[in-house]
Design an enzyme around this catalytic site. Sequence first.
Site, PDB file in Angstrom:
ATOM      1  N   SER A   1      -4.986 -31.942 -34.074  1.00  0.00           N
ATOM      2  CA  SER A   1      -4.956 -32.029 -32.622  1.00  0.00           C
ATOM      3  C   SER A   1      -5.586 -33.336 -32.204  1.00  0.00           C
ATOM      4  CB  SER A   1      -5.736 -30.848 -32.040  1.00  0.00           C
ATOM      5  OG  SER A   1      -6.245 -31.159 -30.758  1.00  0.00           O
TER       6      SER A   1
ATOM      7  N   ASN B   1      -2.059 -27.195 -36.239  1.00  0.00           N
ATOM      8  CA  ASN B   1      -0.854 -26.757 -35.537  1.00  0.00           C
ATOM      9  C   ASN B   1       0.322 -26.659 -36.500  1.00  0.00           C
ATOM     10  OD1 ASN B   1      -2.087 -26.580 -33.023  1.00  0.00           O
ATOM     11  ND2 ASN B   1      -1.791 -28.764 -32.635  1.00  0.00           N
TER      12      ASN B   1
ATOM     13  N   ARG C   1      47.739 -33.195 -23.600  1.00  0.00           N
ATOM     14  CA  ARG C   1      46.406 -33.748 -23.865  1.00  0.00           C
ATOM     15  C   ARG C   1      45.707 -33.768 -22.526  1.00  0.00           C
ATOM     16  NH1 ARG C   1      45.978 -38.855 -25.458  1.00  0.00           N
ATOM     17  NH2 ARG C   1      48.166 -39.432 -25.105  1.00  0.00           N
TER      18      ARG C   1
ATOM     19  N   LYS D   1      -8.195 -27.753 -35.226  1.00  0.00           N
ATOM     20  CA  LYS D   1      -6.821 -27.309 -35.022  1.00  0.00           C
ATOM     21  C   LYS D   1      -5.901 -27.642 -36.198  1.00  0.00           C
ATOM     22  CE  LYS D   1      -4.734 -24.933 -31.905  1.00  0.00           C
ATOM     23  NZ  LYS D   1      -3.942 -25.580 -30.902  1.00  0.00           N
TER      24      LYS D   1
END
Lengths: 395, 395, 395, 395
Positions: free
Chosen positions: B216, B224, B256, B222
């Site tokens: 973090s 993550n 088309r 942290k």
Amino acid sequence: LFDLEKIAASSTMHGNVAIPLIRELTRMVAESSPGADAYVHWGATSQDIVDSGLVLQLRDVLDLTRNSLANLSGVLAGIVREHASTVMAGRTWLQHATPTTFGLKIAGALDALLRHEERLAEMTPRVLVLQFGGAAGTLASLGEGGEDVASALAEQLKLQLPDVPWHSQRDRLVEVGGFYAGLTSTIGKLVSDFALLMQTEIAELAEPHGKERGGSSTMPHKRNPVLTAAILSEAVRVPGLHSTLLTAAMVQQHERGLTGWQTEWATLPELCVTAHGVLEAAGTLAAQITVDTEAIGANLGRTRGFLLAESVSMELARVLGRAEAHALVQRVLQAAEARSVDLATALRADAEVAGYLSGPDIDRLMDPGNYLGSTAAMVRRVLQRYDAREHLGGR
Amino acid sequence: LFDLEKIAASSTMHGNVAIPLIRELTRMVAESSPGADAYVHWGATSQDIVDSGLVLQLRDVLDLTRNSLANLSGVLAGIVREHASTVMAGRTWLQHATPTTFGLKIAGALDALLRHEERLAEMTPRVLVLQFGGAAGTLASLGEGGEDVASALAEQLKLQLPDVPWHSQRDRLVEVGGFYAGLTSTIGKLVSDFALLMQTEIAELAEPHGKERGGSSTMPHKRNPVLTAAILSEAVRVPGLHSTLLTAAMVQQHERGLTGWQTEWATLPELCVTAHGVLEAAGTLAAQITVDTEAIGANLGRTRGFLLAESVSMELARVLGRAEAHALVQRVLQAAEARSVDLATALRADAEVAGYLSGPDIDRLMDPGNYLGSTAAMVRRVLQRYDAREHLGGR
Amino acid sequence: LFDLEKIAASSTMHGNVAIPLIRELTRMVAESSPGADAYVHWGATSQDIVDSGLVLQLRDVLDLTRNSLANLSGVLAGIVREHASTVMAGRTWLQHATPTTFGLKIAGALDALLRHEERLAEMTPRVLVLQFGGAAGTLASLGEGGEDVASALAEQLKLQLPDVPWHSQRDRLVEVGGFYAGLTSTIGKLVSDFALLMQTEIAELAEPHGKERGGSSTMPHKRNPVLTAAILSEAVRVPGLHSTLLTAAMVQQHERGLTGWQTEWATLPELCVTAHGVLEAAGTLAAQITVDTEAIGANLGRTRGFLLAESVSMELARVLGRAEAHALVQRVLQAAEARSVDLATALRADAEVAGYLSGPDIDRLMDPGNYLGSTAAMVRRVLQRYDAREHLGGR
Amino acid sequence: LFDLEKIAASSTMHGNVAIPLIRELTRMVAESSPGADAYVHWGATSQDIVDSGLVLQLRDVLDLTRNSLANLSGVLAGIVREHASTVMAGRTWLQHATPTTFGLKIAGALDALLRHEERLAEMTPRVLVLQFGGAAGTLASLGEGGEDVASALAEQLKLQLPDVPWHSQRDRLVEVGGFYAGLTSTIGKLVSDFALLMQTEIAELAEPHGKERGGSSTMPHKRNPVLTAAILSEAVRVPGLHSTLLTAAMVQQHERGLTGWQTEWATLPELCVTAHGVLEAAGTLAAQITVDTEAIGANLGRTRGFLLAESVSMELARVLGRAEAHALVQRVLQAAEARSVDLATALRADAEVAGYLSGPDIDRLMDPGNYLGSTAAMVRRVLQRYDAREHLGGR
């Protein structure tokens, strides 16, 4: 057998319809076979009941769809045969391009529908499987007997037995949604072309009008293509419903999810019914549609022969090369436009062109029926595939 | 060979990339083989070039996907084998239900991936077809030679020759989008379960953390799960892109279309690349993920044995019937809750239960490993199917 | 007054429900006021009737929604006040980050709902307008009298008179769909957080369980959060319905379209009813939900104080700078992890840390209630806005 | 200032672009202001940086859009004024209905665009807000100073300060997506009508063609409406992107989500750029489009006066009542159709009609310019609203 309103009311409390249903069923079994009621729902969880019920309904709707798809293909094959030589303006970018035939136009749709038949055939055995796993998908409450009970139940319901329960693996249902979304999109394209060809200024096709059908509440002359509108308006609802399945129902947590499953309840049946309705209505419309070959011929002439510019250009290219021929024809077209004459006249009036093309050459090149290339072969191939599949009992 | 920026700039005027490309190619051919330049692009229209190029790219991406799908299946098969007996809390409605194994959980995903392999195999030959029809799809400018040129071109590009051009029938491309949407949804379910199991309070799984990975910018502790997040955040983009194909690209007008084709240019490549990236990243994540069997065991005990309530209830049901046994166990559970003891203690303390279950009976019923039902058989079946397909060269 | 089944059956032929309705009405007027029947529907077209009827229904549903939205906001404001100081683990990336309060968590949802109230207030006058234009939107059949009749009709129905008919300009209806899609997404986020906090391993919130509510058909201990599941499963249906409006109903051709209008018939009412139901149910759930402050406190301690690593790091940063402090704390965390001790213990044991922080410093830093920053001020601001709007009669 | 490729490469590891950016910034600050580097990023989390950066970009794109929207409105107002009296076939269900004017047709689009201007003005202050909350949205690391720093930062960036951080409350961004989805749908309807009016058989409008623009690679006569096609093909991509925001980015878990935020990174910028491009291109197209009033007049006559059937019917209704008049005119229309004559001729030939209408009556009723009802008043009202807003500096 059941009081559906009572079950529905009770399902709010329980979070699904199975719990009150099982309670009722248990009560009924207790009455008819005292003692047997102890075994009702043994081994199963609510989702086993609801999902297997859904699969039984899917079996019915897929059957109906197989038939209606064969019906629509058959109607289109008839149109292809009848109009294999009906020369029509080919349109690209919503502008006249070069000639085609109405038969080839419809053969394109038939070709796509035959692929959808293939997809349906491939998908069906994947989808028609039993759901039976118990609380967390292990059949734990049946101890050693889980496999035997599961097999017997699958046989009873005439469903395949999957290798594992699919309580939170919903790819089969998304495949059903995807199949119908693709099918209705193909029909949407077909009927959208019909709608364009029904416009007041084009009027090559028309929806039949009965005494009442398609009238306006205020304009006495109006003949609204109501079935065309209904098909197109319903077909476009299918992708949104399918999107809900993909974004909300595929990620069901762990062994059985908190959400997503309930999302399917409102979404998948509506998707199937809507899509199947579109398919059936398309069969009706295609069988009823009227083709105004006179208008088709008249529209072919709208560009004063300009839609055959390529025909001339490619003929000249044999001598001049593609780029130089393209430029020469563009010059002649500008002259034709400036003088408001048709292309044939301008070609005849051009000195350079005269060096390469005689009057009869120009007449030949200006006949749309002479500029269809491989159209007949293409139509033949699609019809052969259609017939072969008929022969194999595809229908 | 080409100055791509020049071609790109010029494509705005022309409405597609083929026209400036062909101009450049013609110039180059004129230099290297004077005279041959007159035949460049003969018979084709811009869309033939762009679509056939797209199919060649799809061939590559489908090849890559086949390999990456086999890789992910292989990694999952390894986890299934390794954790076939790792008993874990089965979770339904995000609540502990009854025990399962981590192996069975992953076997569910593997089972779905094997179906996606089937779908990919069925779809591939439908998709890898040449586009070659000329201005209005009739190959008119090639006169009698259209069929021969088309065959030769298909052979050269190693693509199948379709029965008719598919300029405005795009079901094949929607099938590709649908395949990837289904596949990424299955992966989304798998990795979403991973993410739930990585929550701080559960922590049964973890993403590995290197020196830098997952830190973090402000919180030193942290870790993550960045790869997990990346997979989930990308997977959910695929349905929206697929929805664009279904709602905007399937209805291309007449021979088309004016629109829709150009919509595909931005949408289909992004869809394929995103979905394939999700698949590859899922293979990486599954291979790296760490399983904390201690945490799994600890979590199994979180409900003080309540997740084995069904085990007791079904044992009692053999004597009492399902409904009465269910009610008895609920009463014991309430007692356990009121006194904050575990289920085993409450069962032992209950006089009525004592009439049916001995202490050793209760011990046996309270062992999660004894309440797995058909888990082993289910896992075995999925692995057998995986192995059989390996044997057939599925990989 | 009307035989709805007869009208419904007849509407298939006519393409809409107005034509048979007008026929019935005309018959009834002829009976009650002979002669007046000649003027029934004068000036109007079917779409005028159906659209104005829709707007009258929208007026009702928007009224209901305004009330239910105020109710949900009120319930949430109550939770915010009650739990303004309930310290809870703040979670990012599904991992514990730093502390927050349950009050602030809910204040975020309240803040978003107050914005939805603003949007509803802004949108309402744009939407509640008369549709009255006649066949092609010119009111031609009323000659000079069109303006007067339109004004009188608008006054009668208490709707605003728009500057031009909006037969094929449907942005107002898409705005309604978009409003509800945004609102249900905000509710989806709120209730999705509830669901995560209800997980067995977290258990900070719970849905109340009555005698019947949320039981399992097979597991005696099960308390399924059925209302939570219902809200989440319905909320996710709204974006798909809104997508149908955007992709299929906004492009209605020319003065009145061939398609799209009919697509709205099935889609917009279902969207409004589903979204409003989600809103109402969210009000019920939020009012019933139970908060387990003991579990909240226990979970705060799950990371052994790691979620206060930033608190320590920022304190040290005052002396060491942010980067060096971050690195020091990471080192201590590794030590804590290696020795399986809590962060406070590891901090006390670290020689370098001891140079900056005393034991009491560490105690203070390790108290989650001391690391809430601006939480109280933020909560106060949101509640002030809520109260101000109450004062203005927002409710 | 930054080595973007290095930052991009590093962002994979970190899960976002902010972490490597901050590292670089810190290094640069350390060089230029030793000591100040200790305070870089103090209080913020990565998402604060990325979200506030996004809002600054949104401020720019909303500014551009406000201008381009005013430009398109201005061009359309010009067309409305110029063609207020250009009588044109009103078309409903893709069929001629009753006359309208080209001015009124465009006034409908202008009316919708003025509403989009209102929505943009209402939305802008809600969206242009700072993101600054730190790790879990509490600004904890700033202790008592959070409010002051946040205010100062908001002032510096000229953004509003929200009451709470909105890390996981994304309704503002979905409102942006919804605004653009609505706007592009309105443009899609306008340009779709243009495309229909450009069809070879209708040819009332045309896109200008330069030396190169819109040519075909193979057909020398082709003038493809390339800008029209580009607008329509891009406009339809916006709903799918918006759907991704609604289904995948609105539910971000807890204080900051594991997923959803990253989904926005690829989706919202593409949505804004695509939609704004569509808006700009629509301004260009509307300014360039050529109107063929001769073709408009000729097409008015295509139905041999049938599109004035209502005009006659309503005149007769004054005497006969609506129903009887409707029936009489339908009878005359059938006679006209059977004899292939125009409506005027059939009316003159009908004995019953002769009792009510003289020859000059019929001439008057058959002039489309006499059957426009409130058209002029409607156009006047829309232009007045446009002018009033101009006066208020709306542009």
